[in-house]
Design a protein around this motif. Sequence first.
Motif, mmCIF file in Angstrom:
data_model
loop_
_atom_site.group_PDB
_atom_site.id
_atom_site.type_symbol
_atom_site.label_atom_id
_atom_site.label_comp_id
_atom_site.label_asym_id
_atom_site.label_seq_id
_atom_site.Cartn_x
_atom_site.Cartn_y
_atom_site.Cartn_z
ATOM 1 N N ASP A 68 8.890 -0.782 -15.080
ATOM 2 C CA ASP A 68 7.921 -0.425 -16.127
ATOM 3 C C ASP A 68 6.491 -0.526 -15.601
ATOM 4 O OD1 ASP A 68 9.968 0.025 -17.911
ATOM 5 O OD2 ASP A 68 9.697 -1.858 -19.024
ATOM 6 N N ALA A 69 6.211 -1.584 -14.852
ATOM 7 C CA ALA A 69 4.863 -1.759 -14.294
ATOM 8 C C ALA A 69 4.544 -0.640 -13.307
ATOM 9 C CB ALA A 69 4.748 -3.124 -13.608
ATOM 10 N N VAL A 70 5.495 -0.294 -12.469
ATOM 11 C CA VAL A 70 5.290 0.795 -11.504
ATOM 12 C C VAL A 70 5.036 2.108 -12.242
ATOM 13 C CG1 VAL A 70 6.451 2.216 -9.750
ATOM 14 C CG2 VAL A 70 6.572 -0.278 -9.617
ATOM 15 N N ASN A 71 5.795 2.354 -13.302
ATOM 16 C CA ASN A 71 5.604 3.586 -14.082
ATOM 17 C C ASN A 71 4.219 3.630 -14.718
ATOM 18 O OD1 ASN A 71 8.202 4.389 -13.448
ATOM 19 N ND2 ASN A 71 9.070 3.778 -15.396
ATOM 20 N N ILE B 98 1.492 2.089 -13.675
ATOM 21 C CA ILE B 98 0.503 2.263 -12.605
ATOM 22 C C ILE B 98 0.501 3.719 -12.139
ATOM 23 C CG2 ILE B 98 -0.031 1.669 -10.205
ATOM 24 C CD1 ILE B 98 1.033 -1.192 -10.912
ATOM 25 N N THR B 99 1.674 4.293 -12.004
ATOM 26 C CA THR B 99 1.780 5.692 -11.577
ATOM 27 C C THR B 99 1.124 6.618 -12.591
ATOM 28 O OG1 THR B 99 3.842 5.220 -10.395
ATOM 29 C CG2 THR B 99 3.406 7.522 -10.941
ATOM 30 N N ASP B 100 1.400 6.387 -13.872
ATOM 31 C CA ASP B 100 0.795 7.213 -14.918
ATOM 32 C C ASP B 100 -0.730 7.089 -14.911
ATOM 33 O OD1 ASP B 100 3.310 8.031 -15.705
ATOM 34 O OD2 ASP B 100 3.410 6.714 -17.465
ATOM 35 N N ALA B 101 -1.217 5.872 -14.813
ATOM 36 C CA ALA B 101 -2.667 5.654 -14.805
ATOM 37 C C ALA B 101 -3.303 6.313 -13.584
ATOM 38 C CB ALA B 101 -2.981 4.163 -14.834
ATOM 39 N N SER B 102 -2.645 6.194 -12.442
ATOM 40 C CA SER B 102 -3.161 6.810 -11.214
ATOM 41 C C SER B 102 -3.206 8.327 -11.344
ATOM 42 C CB SER B 102 -2.297 6.415 -10.009
ATOM 43 O OG SER B 102 -2.332 5.033 -9.802
ATOM 44 N N GLN B 103 -2.147 8.895 -11.903
ATOM 45 C CA GLN B 103 -2.096 10.352 -12.065
ATOM 46 C C GLN B 103 -3.201 10.829 -13.003
ATOM 47 O OE1 GLN B 103 -0.019 12.504 -10.289
ATOM 48 N NE2 GLN B 103 -1.545 13.923 -11.087
ATOM 49 N N LYS B 104 -3.430 10.086 -14.080
ATOM 50 C CA LYS B 104 -4.502 10.457 -15.011
ATOM 51 C C LYS B 104 -5.864 10.396 -14.319
ATOM 52 C CE LYS B 104 -2.094 9.182 -19.235
ATOM 53 N NZ LYS B 104 -1.978 8.252 -20.350
ATOM 54 N N ALA B 105 -6.074 9.371 -13.495
ATOM 55 C CA ALA B 105 -7.346 9.251 -12.779
ATOM 56 C C ALA B 105 -7.516 10.402 -11.785
ATOM 57 C CB ALA B 105 -7.419 7.908 -12.057
ATOM 58 N N ILE B 106 -6.457 10.747 -11.094
ATOM 59 C CA ILE B 106 -6.515 11.860 -10.134
ATOM 60 C C ILE B 106 -6.783 13.168 -10.865
ATOM 61 C CG2 ILE B 106 -5.096 13.263 -8.566
ATOM 62 C CD1 ILE B 106 -3.774 10.572 -7.703
ATOM 63 N N ASP B 107 -6.098 13.375 -11.995
ATOM 64 C CA ASP B 107 -6.314 14.596 -12.777
ATOM 65 C C ASP B 107 -7.765 14.698 -13.253
ATOM 66 O OD1 ASP B 107 -3.646 15.220 -12.421
ATOM 67 O OD2 ASP B 107 -3.038 14.656 -14.453
#
Length: 76
Positions: free
Chosen positions: A30-33, A35-44
């Motif tokens: 869950d934590a990895v997911n 972090i991944t979602d937050a990272s993707q939003k920042a990249i977008d």
Amino acid sequence: MSGKNFQGLKEQAEGAAKNAESTLGRVTQDAVNQITDASQKAIDKASKMAQDGVEKASEQAAEAMSGLGKKCGFKK
């Protein structure tokens, strides 16, 4: 302590350890997911900002070239 009681405690401890391992695995995933979602939003967001900046700079360059063309007599 009899062997039967010891065996029961051993099985309970093993069951608790397996449950803890499973819970830790789920929490970690869950934590990895997240972090991944937050990272993707920042990249977008960064990509969108960069794209907007390039488009604005391109428009400004086109306007500048048009103005230069008019000053030089190439355009009316």
